[in-house]
Design an enzyme around this catalytic site. Structure first.
Site, mmCIF file in Angstrom:
data_model
loop_
_atom_site.group_PDB
_atom_site.id
_atom_site.type_symbol
_atom_site.label_atom_id
_atom_site.label_comp_id
_atom_site.label_asym_id
_atom_site.label_seq_id
_atom_site.Cartn_x
_atom_site.Cartn_y
_atom_site.Cartn_z
ATOM 1 N N CYS A 136 32.236 -28.421 -19.790
ATOM 2 C CA CYS A 136 33.367 -27.586 -19.395
ATOM 3 C C CYS A 136 33.733 -27.914 -17.955
ATOM 4 O O CYS A 136 32.864 -28.174 -17.120
ATOM 5 C CB CYS A 136 33.010 -26.105 -19.530
ATOM 6 N N ASN A 213 37.306 -17.409 -20.816
ATOM 7 C CA ASN A 213 38.108 -17.558 -19.592
ATOM 8 C C ASN A 213 38.859 -18.880 -19.521
ATOM 9 O O ASN A 213 39.384 -19.246 -18.471
ATOM 10 C CB ASN A 213 37.209 -17.410 -18.361
ATOM 11 N N GLU A 217 47.269 -23.747 -17.163
ATOM 12 C CA GLU A 217 48.143 -22.991 -16.257
ATOM 13 C C GLU A 217 49.058 -23.890 -15.441
ATOM 14 O O GLU A 217 48.614 -24.823 -14.775
ATOM 15 C CB GLU A 217 47.279 -22.142 -15.321
ATOM 16 N N HIS A 246 41.551 -25.738 -17.947
ATOM 17 C CA HIS A 246 40.144 -25.323 -17.927
ATOM 18 C C HIS A 246 39.662 -25.176 -19.368
ATOM 19 O O HIS A 246 40.071 -24.263 -20.081
ATOM 20 C CB HIS A 246 39.998 -23.983 -17.187
ATOM 21 N N HIS A 317 31.898 -28.619 -14.576
ATOM 22 C CA HIS A 317 31.085 -27.611 -13.891
ATOM 23 C C HIS A 317 29.970 -27.060 -14.786
ATOM 24 O O HIS A 317 29.284 -26.117 -14.395
ATOM 25 C CB HIS A 317 31.949 -26.474 -13.308
ATOM 26 N N SER A 363 44.953 -19.576 -6.849
ATOM 27 C CA SER A 363 43.869 -20.542 -6.991
ATOM 28 C C SER A 363 43.796 -21.325 -5.689
ATOM 29 O O SER A 363 44.765 -21.390 -4.930
ATOM 30 C CB SER A 363 44.125 -21.499 -8.162
ATOM 31 N N HIS A 384 33.049 -21.962 -9.407
ATOM 32 C CA HIS A 384 34.010 -22.590 -10.325
ATOM 33 C C HIS A 384 35.167 -21.662 -10.646
ATOM 34 O O HIS A 384 36.075 -22.019 -11.399
ATOM 35 C CB HIS A 384 33.310 -23.037 -11.608
#
Length: 470
Positions: A136, A213, A217, A246, A317, A363, A384
């Site tokens: 991920c 999550n 975006e 993500h 991550h 962000s 992260h």
């Protein structure tokens, strides 16, 4: 023995207080409490509720408490749950070979193992310190879209198909903004490009965001703080829009961890063993699969609204890799190769990374510190994301019981961005209040000299999921 029972209860969906029957895997004989106490390392044990529900595992080596490690939490201002710190310490003390246990400011409790962590171990690889979503990570694209031609409603209406696996998602090829973006004809393009051994999950999951999550975006630059890095080193433009993806290895990574758990419980592997080499090859494939997944998600997003983009940041991550650390041994400090496990921790030895907030918050594009010891003190890692503050069950209950909160109100954020999420449960679970304050998370990282802020980014459209047909 405790790790076998815990894994068995998870696998068999048993309540915590239930003590299931335990059998000797070699003889088939039921084990009494006294028999359990006399089990030796590598003895095969079977846990069973009935003929159709069994779990087997090998008894792990008896663990003596580990004291030869450094533990720290990179946080002063960020909200922190006591249980998360307890999990971090418990893992450091009970897992053989741990030398460093670092909690990020987005640290929060996980299922037995905390999230937002970097563990460095000597000679031993622990799959559970990475988790099920192997590979991920985040991929940031600079798109050809510009901020003077933003069309939120039009773009949002065109976006769909990112919850459908494969290339044949229902993309909209009409009324392109910039260009006609043609997707490859076959998934083999992505498998070959990223050197992936085919899996059973390719046609159903490759190119899908997933739940939790994860998101895709569209963002714009809110403010540039380090012009030299932003414009010159990274070659970015604040006139262009950006796409942040993500996602990870979806059900494929989960399958790998479950295979390990069924055979070995929560045991780790000594480096160089057949088991370690087998897991590392699975891990490599899953990391590449996750990278291909993010690429296909972006490609489908671009195809929907008729644009394209260039990769500027692409990191994992959730992964494990060998990394040199300076380790104290008595009065001496030696450089040693350790296994760095990241679970919800972005790398600070791979260049700039993006730390996203919750939906409807900023962000941060950040640059790692240039000081080697500051980087090691942070486990060569940083946060992260914002990190969960509420459990999903609490977020769901709070959302449903708050008269001022609705899926409609959550679909347009306080800063005017749009959230596409046609799953009401997920929308409540992922509401901004369920997360820590990302501004404080990043401030902690800056105060600990782990990162420096390059730019602040503001969301425009966050895509999580459309309604799926039943």
């Amino acid at each position: 023995m405790d790790d076998i029972l815990k894994a068995a209860k998870n696998k068999l969906n048993l309540k915590k207080k239930i003590v299931p029957p335990v059998w000797n895997g070699a003889t088939g004989r039921p084990l009494s409490e006294e028999d359990v106490k006399s089990l030796k390392q590598d003895d095969l044990v079977v846990v069973s509720t009935n003929k159709n529900a069994t779990y087997q595992g090998k008894v792990a080596e008896e663990v003596t408490e580990n004291t030869d490690f450094e533990m720290r939490v990179i946080a002063q201002e960020s909200w922190m749950e006591d249980e998360a710190i307890k999990q971090l310490e418990r893992c450091a003390k009970t897992l053989k070979g741990v030398k460093y246990a670092i909690g990020m400011p987005d640290l929060h409790p996980g299922k037995g193992f905390p999230v937002g962590t970097a563990f460095a171990t000597e000679r031993i690889i622990y799959p559970h310190l990475i988790g099920s979503d192997i590979g991920c990570g985040m991929t940031l694209y600079q798109t050809k879209l510009t901020r003077n031609k933003i069309k939120l409603e039009k773009w949002a209406s065109k976006l769909h198909g990112l919850e459908t696996g494969g290339i044949t998602a229902q993309v909209n090829n009409n009324e392109f903004e910039d260009e006609q973006y043609n997707l490859p004809n076959d998934l083999s393009y992505y498998l070959d490009k990223f050197e992936i051994t085919p899996t059973n999950h390719d046609s159903t999951s490759l190119g899908t965001i997933g739940g939790g999550n994860h998101f895709c975006e569209l963002q714009q630059i809110h403010k540039v703080l380090d012009s030299e890095v932003f414009y010159n080193e990274l070659g970015l433009s604040d006139d262009h829009l950006f796409l942040l993806v993500h996602s990870g290895s979806r059900g494929y990574g989960h399958e790998i961890l479950m295979e390990h758990e069924e055979n070995y419980g929560v045991q780790g592997f000594e480096e160089g063993t057949d088991q370690a080499n087998h897991y590392l090859e699975q891990h490599r494939n899953a990391c590449q699969w996750a990278r291909a997944n993010r690429t296909l998600i972006a490609d489908k997003f671009f195809s929907c609204i008729g644009t394209s983009g260039d990769v500027k940041v692409d990191i994992w991550h959730n992964n494990v890799e060998p990394r040199k650390f300076f380790v104290k041994e008595g009065e001496e400090t030696k450089e040693k190769m350790l296994w760095l496990h990241r679970k919800g921790a972005a790398p600070t030895d791979k260049g700039c990374v993006v730390i996203p907030g919750s939906r409807g918050t900023f962000s941060y594009l950040v640059k790692p510190s240039s000081n080697e010891m500051d980087l090691q003190n942070g486990g060569y890692s940083c946060a992260h994301g914002a990190g969960r503050k509420w459990k999903r069950s609490k977020a769901l209950a709070m959302g449903k019981n708050d008269a001022e909160v609705s899926t409609g109100s959550l679909s347009v954020t306080s800063i005017g961005s749009r959230v596409i999420c046609e799953d009401s449960t997920l929308m409540y679970e992922e509401q901004p209040a369920a997360y820590k304050d990302v501004d404080q998370v990043v401030k902690d990282l800056v105060d600990f000299n782990v990162v420096e802020i390059v730019a602040i980014m503001s969301p425009l459209i966050t895509y999580k999921t459309r309604a799926t047909k039943k």
